[in-house]
Every structure is written in C-alpha cells, then in structure tokens.
Design a protein around this motif. Structure first.
Motif, PDB file in Angstrom:
ATOM      1  N   GLY A  83      39.958  30.997  40.432  1.00 38.82           N
ATOM      2  CA  GLY A  83      39.158  31.870  39.573  1.00 38.82           C
ATOM      3  C   GLY A  83      39.148  33.296  40.067  1.00 38.82           C
ATOM      4  N   MET A  84      39.064  33.469  41.376  1.00 38.00           N
ATOM      5  CA  MET A  84      39.062  34.813  41.944  1.00 38.00           C
ATOM      6  C   MET A  84      40.452  35.436  41.933  1.00 38.00           C
ATOM      7  N   VAL A  85      41.440  34.708  42.445  1.00 38.28           N
ATOM      8  CA  VAL A  85      42.776  35.281  42.628  1.00 38.28           C
ATOM      9  C   VAL A  85      43.476  35.525  41.300  1.00 38.28           C
ATOM     10  N   ASP A  86      43.374  34.563  40.370  1.00 39.66           N
ATOM     11  CA  ASP A  86      44.133  34.665  39.130  1.00 39.66           C
ATOM     12  C   ASP A  86      43.411  35.453  38.039  1.00 39.66           C
ATOM     13  N   ILE A  87      42.082  35.320  37.971  1.00 44.18           N
ATOM     14  CA  ILE A  87      41.334  35.975  36.894  1.00 44.18           C
ATOM     15  C   ILE A  87      40.548  37.173  37.425  1.00 44.18           C
ATOM     16  N   GLY A  88      39.848  36.989  38.536  1.00 37.76           N
ATOM     17  CA  GLY A  88      39.044  38.069  39.083  1.00 37.76           C
ATOM     18  C   GLY A  88      39.877  39.224  39.630  1.00 37.76           C
ATOM     19  N   LYS A  89      40.990  38.890  40.257  1.00 37.27           N
ATOM     20  CA  LYS A  89      41.888  39.904  40.826  1.00 37.27           C
ATOM     21  C   LYS A  89      41.126  41.021  41.565  1.00 37.27           C
ATOM     22  N   PRO A  90      40.317  40.664  42.548  1.00 33.99           N
ATOM     23  CA  PRO A  90      39.514  41.683  43.241  1.00 33.99           C
ATOM     24  C   PRO A  90      40.375  42.651  44.045  1.00 33.99           C
ATOM     25  N   LYS A  91      39.951  43.898  44.047  1.00 36.58           N
ATOM     26  CA  LYS A  91      40.653  44.944  44.791  1.00 36.58           C
ATOM     27  C   LYS A  91      39.716  45.499  45.864  1.00 36.58           C
ATOM     28  N   ILE A 117      35.631  34.862  49.734  1.00 30.58           N
ATOM     29  CA  ILE A 117      36.942  35.358  49.321  1.00 30.58           C
ATOM     30  C   ILE A 117      36.835  36.845  48.971  1.00 30.58           C
ATOM     31  N   ALA A 118      35.747  37.225  48.320  1.00 28.30           N
ATOM     32  CA  ALA A 118      35.538  38.641  48.006  1.00 28.30           C
ATOM     33  C   ALA A 118      35.549  39.485  49.277  1.00 28.30           C
ATOM     34  N   LYS A 119      34.880  38.997  50.324  1.00 28.82           N
ATOM     35  CA  LYS A 119      34.849  39.741  51.590  1.00 28.82           C
ATOM     36  C   LYS A 119      36.241  39.807  52.230  1.00 28.82           C
ATOM     37  N   ILE A 120      36.959  38.693  52.187  1.00 31.00           N
ATOM     38  CA  ILE A 120      38.311  38.668  52.745  1.00 31.00           C
ATOM     39  C   ILE A 120      39.180  39.728  52.070  1.00 31.00           C
ATOM     40  N   MET A 121      38.942  39.937  50.785  1.00 25.41           N
ATOM     41  CA  MET A 121      39.753  40.874  50.013  1.00 25.41           C
ATOM     42  C   MET A 121      39.190  42.290  50.014  1.00 25.41           C
ATOM     43  N   ASP A 164      32.486  45.071  39.212  1.00 23.35           N
ATOM     44  CA  ASP A 164      33.910  45.019  38.854  1.00 23.35           C
ATOM     45  C   ASP A 164      34.383  43.603  38.552  1.00 23.35           C
ATOM     46  N   VAL A 165      33.837  42.632  39.269  1.00 21.50           N
ATOM     47  CA  VAL A 165      34.165  41.222  39.028  1.00 21.50           C
ATOM     48  C   VAL A 165      32.855  40.452  38.980  1.00 21.50           C
ATOM     49  N   TYR A 166      32.632  39.702  37.895  1.00 20.24           N
ATOM     50  CA  TYR A 166      31.461  38.820  37.812  1.00 20.24           C
ATOM     51  C   TYR A 166      31.952  37.395  37.666  1.00 20.24           C
ATOM     52  N   PHE A 167      31.770  36.605  38.710  1.00 24.24           N
ATOM     53  CA  PHE A 167      32.153  35.198  38.681  1.00 24.24           C
ATOM     54  C   PHE A 167      30.939  34.422  38.166  1.00 24.24           C
ATOM     55  N   ASP A 168      31.030  33.985  36.915  1.00 30.08           N
ATOM     56  CA  ASP A 168      29.873  33.434  36.209  1.00 30.08           C
ATOM     57  C   ASP A 168      29.834  31.915  36.318  1.00 30.08           C
ATOM     58  N   ASN A 169      28.840  31.422  37.062  1.00 30.25           N
ATOM     59  CA  ASN A 169      28.629  29.982  37.192  1.00 30.25           C
ATOM     60  C   ASN A 169      27.437  29.470  36.394  1.00 30.25           C
ATOM     61  N   VAL A 170      26.577  30.375  35.880  1.00 25.86           N
ATOM     62  CA  VAL A 170      25.301  29.902  35.337  1.00 25.86           C
ATOM     63  C   VAL A 170      25.026  30.290  33.892  1.00 25.86           C
ATOM     64  N   GLY A 171      25.523  31.438  33.424  1.00 28.95           N
ATOM     65  CA  GLY A 171      25.252  31.861  32.054  1.00 28.95           C
ATOM     66  C   GLY A 171      23.800  32.254  31.844  1.00 28.95           C
ATOM     67  N   GLY A 172      23.369  32.244  30.591  1.00 27.60           N
ATOM     68  CA  GLY A 172      21.975  32.503  30.251  1.00 27.60           C
ATOM     69  C   GLY A 172      21.505  33.911  30.580  1.00 27.60           C
TER      70      GLY A 172
END
Length: 336
Positions: A139-147, A168-172, A220-228
C-alpha cells in the motif's frame, strides 16, 4: 476423532455479539493417503472478517451460517499420510483454501499446506511477515509512493497494519503521523515506534484542528484504515498531488444504514489527488519481494512490532469483537 469448532450462528445486524457464534463438537473422518491432520497453534482475527459475516458479494466468499468460521493461522502436523510432512512440522494453509477453520483440529490435502520455518517466531507469519506487513508494504510502496520530506498520516495507526505503515514512512524519510484511540496507544506510537506525532481521536473532539496542528505542511500520503469522520477530517488537509491508499473502513463495517458524509470528490479533483482502494491479493505474485524487504528491515532494526495475544480456543469470538472496540495494539492473535 472428536473436535470442537466455532460456527457462525447468525448473520450480525450491526456490531456482532456473542450470540452470533456457537461452539459445537464434530467428528473427523479417518486420515486418507495424501492427507495431513493439523492442530492450530495460532489463529488470526482481522477486521475484514466482519465483512465475511454478511451475505454480500465481495472479493472473498462470505462465511456460511452453521459452518466453521476460518482465518489465517499457523498449525502443527500431528499425523500425516503424505511423504512431504511429518508430525511436528509447522505449517500454513495455501490456495485454494488459505485459511484454517476455527476448530481444534482439521484435515487438509498435503497439496494445500506449506511448511514454515519455526526458527522465526510463528506469530510473525500472521503479522509482520504475513498479510498485515505485506498490506502496509505494498500500500505504501505502490500507491502511497512516499518521498523524503513528505508527511504521511495513517489511521488505525496502532493496529497491525498501521504500525508498519508509520515505520515504513520513517524509513523513507517522511514525517509519520498516526491516529489512534487512547493515551496508551498514542504513547506507544511516539515512544516505541518513533512516530513524529500521534493524534488521539478519542481525546480530540475537533479532529480538523488536531490534524492541522500535527501536519502544519499538510498531508501528502494518507493511509486510510478506518474511514468515517476521521478520514473526513484528514481529507480537508490533503495537499496537491496527495496519494490515498484505501486499505480499510473499520469505522463503517457495522453500519446498518448507508453512511453519508462529506463529498470528497471535489477535493480529489481540485487538488489532483489519487485515491486507490486495494486488497492484498492484488499483489500475490509479488509476496516474495515484500517478505524479503520486510525481513531485511527487521534484521537491520528498522521495523519493530507488537502483538496482542489472547490465550484459549474459546477466546476467538471475543478477540474478533475486541477489534471493533480497539482492544488490540498491533496484531490480534489467539494462541489456541
């Protein structure tokens, strides 16, 4: 051979309750050539299982009423009539049935099992090196593509997927902001998992202001696990060309009516934002890549993990229900 098994007793209306499950005894047939008898050691409980309790079309078939519930798990071979397995081997199930039934023992064709290396903690196969870790990775690498320098926000941050996403965000080279419920989880994210900031949605009635304070440069990247409501608040702070990996909507899984909220499409259009839903099986052909990279990060001390382990076969329904009240930190697992 007599076994215990936990069945779906009724399809829930809203939040599942204990009466939606029932425990029964059953008798297994004699083991046939090419078959293996296994005893579950650890069984996973995951938010997606709530959707399988409904009789609706989805990416995975629903559970059947009066049939055993099933989930990912690690088991031990106790008897074998297949050359490739012997008693004591640790195994997981594979396609076309990549799950273990909620039962104290089960029979599988040998072709539907694979050995796992028990020099690695067995629970890692259900968490960090299993579906949650791979979900976070792809989800992060393919869609989030954090810079480097970007701000990454993850909801459900203290859960099995969210904890890995933030790291993963910190690693990147990104600023990692987690959203979770309760002061203990907030402390866990910042003190143990090195998130730059964390927002307690239970302690912040004004989530819009809380997100603004934690993300002064926007999201810049929102990894959405909860919605609402939480995702509605984050959406207002998405930057131009932001990416939104849409992983889960646990806040809505028990809704009995169609949820209605702010219309997000104008924000997506006017800020050129990518929002993409995904399920982990989309990446099945690349699982080896994900496991290899995650394992390298673990060995380098770049990713840490936590688990919530309930003990006892009969605790399975309570563990599943506990996901919807935020009982878990990290992966929820039942030690059978």
């Amino acid at each position: 051979m007599k076994i215990k098994q936990i069945l779906l007793a009724a399809r829930p209306k809203g939040l599942p309750v204990a009466e939606d499950f029932k425990t029964e005894t059953a008798t297994l047939p004699e083991l046939q050539p090419g078959e293996v008898l296994v005893k579950p050691l650890y069984l996973s409980v995951d938010p997606y299982m709530r959707g399988r309790m409904n009789d609706t079309r989805s990416y995975i078939p629903p559970f059947q009423v009066d049939a055993p519930i099933e989930s990912s798990g690690v088991a031990e071979v106790t008897a074998s009539k297949a050359d490739q397995f012997k008693p004591g081997d640790k195994v997981m199930s594979t396609a076309p049935r990549p799950f273990l039934p909620w039962a104290t023992a089960a029979i599988f064709p040998a072709a539907h099992l694979r050995k796992v290396d028990d020099s690695i903690p067995l629970t890692h196969y259900l968490g960090l090196l299993g579906v949650p870790g791979l979900t976070a990775y792809f989800g992060m690498v393919d869609i989030g593509k954090p810079k480097p320098g970007e701000t990454v926000v993850v909801s459900g941050a203290a859960g099995a997927v969210g904890i890995v996403v933030g790291q993963i965000a910190k690693i990147m080279g990104c600023r990692a902001v987690g959203i979770a419920g309760g002061s203990e989880k907030i402390k866990l994210l910042t003190d143990t998992f090195d998130f730059d900031a964390a927002i307690d949605y239970k302690g912040n009635p004004d989530m819009d202001s809380a997100v603004a304070a934690a993300c002064p440069n926007g999201v810049d990247v929102y990894f959405d696990n909860v919605g609402g409501d939480i995702s509605d608040a984050v959406a207002r702070h998405l930057n131009f060309f932001a990416r939104v990996p849409l992983c889960g909507q646990i806040s809505l899984y028990n809704s009995t009516e169609v949820p209605v909220g702010p219309r997000i499409q104008p924000i997506l259009v006017t800020r050129s934002i990518l929002m993409q839903g995904f399920i982990i099986t989309n990446y099945a052909s690349r699982f080896g890549e994900g496991v290899k990279q995650l394992a390298e990060w673990i060995k380098a001390g770049k990713i840490k993990y936590t688990e919530t382990i309930e003990e006892g076969f009969d605790r399975l329904p309570d563990a599943l229900l506990g996901l919807f009240s935020g009982k878990n930190s990290g992966k929820m697992i039942v030690k059978v």
